[in-house]
Motif scaffolding. Sequence first.
Motif, short mmCIF file in Angstrom:
data_model
loop_
_atom_site.label_atom_id
_atom_site.label_comp_id
_atom_site.label_asym_id
_atom_site.label_seq_id
_atom_site.Cartn_x
_atom_site.Cartn_y
_atom_site.Cartn_z
N GLN A 1 14.88 23.15 -16.13
CA GLN A 1 15.18 22.06 -15.05
C GLN A 1 16.04 22.90 -14.43
N TYR A 2 15.87 24.30 -14.44
CA TYR A 2 16.99 24.96 -13.83
C TYR A 2 18.60 24.55 -13.57
N GLU A 3 19.06 23.99 -15.19
CA GLU A 3 20.49 23.98 -15.22
C GLU A 3 20.81 24.96 -15.75
N TYR A 4 21.03 26.81 -15.01
CA TYR A 4 21.69 27.50 -15.62
C TYR A 4 22.93 27.53 -15.50
N TYR A 5 24.05 26.70 -15.42
CA TYR A 5 25.21 26.84 -15.75
C TYR A 5 25.54 26.13 -16.30
N CYS A 6 26.49 26.18 -17.02
CA CYS A 6 27.74 25.03 -18.17
C CYS A 6 28.09 24.19 -17.18
N ILE B 1 23.76 30.94 -17.59
CA ILE B 1 22.60 32.71 -17.36
C ILE B 1 21.11 31.43 -16.38
N GLY B 2 20.65 33.31 -15.49
CA GLY B 2 20.05 32.54 -14.48
C GLY B 2 18.61 33.84 -15.07
N SER B 3 17.32 32.67 -13.95
CA SER B 3 16.06 33.40 -14.46
C SER B 3 15.31 33.11 -13.44
N ALA B 4 14.42 34.08 -12.73
CA ALA B 4 13.85 34.38 -11.04
C ALA B 4 12.49 34.64 -11.42
N MET B 5 12.10 33.97 -10.75
CA MET B 5 10.78 34.40 -10.57
C MET B 5 10.70 36.22 -10.16
N ASN B 6 10.13 37.19 -11.10
CA ASN B 6 9.68 38.55 -10.15
C ASN B 6 8.28 38.80 -9.50
#
Length: 251
Positions: free
Chosen positions: A126-131, A208-213
Amino acid sequence: MFGNFIWRLLAEALPATSANPRLNAVFWIYLFFATSALAIYQNHVKCFGTGDCQITAAYQGGGFNDEYHRWLIECSDGEAMIGIFDTYKSFLGIAQVWCYFIFPLKPPAIGIYPFYPVCNVRNFTQYEYYCYDKRFPTDTVDTFTTAIFSPTSADPVQPTLMKCCKTPAPYKLDYNRCQWKYTHDKTGEHYDGFWVVKCDTNFVMTGIGSAMNPWDSQLHFVWIQCCPVLTVSTPPAAQQLYAKPQISYTS
Ligand SMILES: *[C@@H]1O[C@H](CO)[C@@H](O)[C@H](O)[C@H]1NC(C)=O
């Protein structure tokens, strides 16, 4: 009698690897216990005298252990996650995490779980990349990464959830000086060195963040956020006791 019955049951239930049914059962029992135990637990956590622990995340997954509410890849008491690496799959997952003993003034949980009493779960899906979550500021302020979770076993593991816990007193986070540590260089090539993606001294991971390469159309972990830890007050005398060894048996 009963023992023989068990062996016969096993011999019939398991695929034959030997003409001797008992040997066959021994083989499968060995394979089941020994190899799964080796794959998951051996060298899973490596701790050092500095208070650091490095946890291998390979082949982790499979659900919360609800009985104990444990996460599969989790830092210990007084530790915070400070770094990640994946040296061979370009951060498609996380192969190891580094936990650092950074809250020495926290009264020890003396082995009793949970080590931190106030925590939230963040859902990467759910794109919750930050605490920190501005929708729930009081619940999420001063929280740092202490565990990650993946529902499926893979190497490297591809975490979907992150556990963030409140800093124990007398610690807080200094949000004015947070940094991002990228898992790739300016051209998008992922680092393949050990512990390149690691917070500076006295910083803890808070996202921790992720993204489509764009080249392989796959999700990669692209950054971690690190925020510095502040010691906001002199801890009360009772708490300071925990920071040094007790010298008397009676007090
Ligand atoms: C995380 O989010 C995904 C997508 O919305 C959802 O399917 C999944 O159940 C969530 N996980 C938890 C533990 O809430």
